[in-house]
Scaffold this motif. Sequence first.
Motif, PDB file in Angstrom:
ATOM      1  N   GLU A  20       4.505  -1.543   9.276  1.00 45.79           N
ATOM      2  CA  GLU A  20       4.246  -0.666   8.128  1.00 45.79           C
ATOM      3  C   GLU A  20       2.834  -0.090   8.125  1.00 45.79           C
ATOM      4  N   TYR A  21       1.913  -0.686   8.898  1.00 47.89           N
ATOM      5  CA  TYR A  21       0.534  -0.194   8.992  1.00 47.89           C
ATOM      6  C   TYR A  21       0.281   0.593  10.278  1.00 47.89           C
ATOM      7  N   ASP A  63      -5.420  -1.368   5.029  1.00 52.68           N
ATOM      8  CA  ASP A  63      -5.032  -1.839   3.700  1.00 52.68           C
ATOM      9  C   ASP A  63      -5.840  -3.097   3.414  1.00 52.68           C
ATOM     10  N   THR A  67      -3.417 -10.265   1.259  1.00 57.85           N
ATOM     11  CA  THR A  67      -2.279 -10.515   2.166  1.00 57.85           C
ATOM     12  C   THR A  67      -1.895  -9.309   3.024  1.00 57.85           C
ATOM     13  N   LYS A  68      -2.654  -8.225   2.960  1.00 61.92           N
ATOM     14  CA  LYS A  68      -2.314  -7.031   3.742  1.00 61.92           C
ATOM     15  C   LYS A  68      -3.118  -6.992   5.039  1.00 61.92           C
ATOM     16  N   LEU A  69      -3.175  -5.846   5.715  1.00 57.49           N
ATOM     17  CA  LEU A  69      -3.672  -5.730   7.085  1.00 57.49           C
ATOM     18  C   LEU A  69      -5.028  -6.389   7.321  1.00 57.49           C
TER      19      LEU A  69
END
Length: 136
Positions: A20-21, A63, A67-69
Amino acid sequence: MPKMVLTAEYLSINSNDLSEYTRKAEVTVEVEEKDVTNYKSLGWKEVIGGLKSGTLACEFLQDFAATKLDAIMWPLLGTVVPFEVRADQAAVGTSNPAYKGNVLISGWSPVTGQVGDEATVGQDFTTSGAVTRSTA
């Protein structure tokens, strides 16, 4: 002749699906050329393969949320972790092989760009050990 447009590439680093990233995930493998030319070569250069190496080149949309990138990648700095790349997010098969191995997370550029740019991270990771291709 079959043609393909990459629209749903899959990238996993350290068992985290980062698709998604991800804007780009390129696996490159190569073999050193070792010159073994001698007088019996009759003026022609002779080479054999030496050590193999590889690179995983990525471009991500950044991001910083919990908990994101950035929260996933920052703690990996300096470690060797597994990766997997597939041309499509569908199951691994003969028409969607998985390329797997380990990479050294030798760098992370969390903040890059100019005014008006999207927040992206471009990073190359060197493979550590064998890169394999599987269809099952």
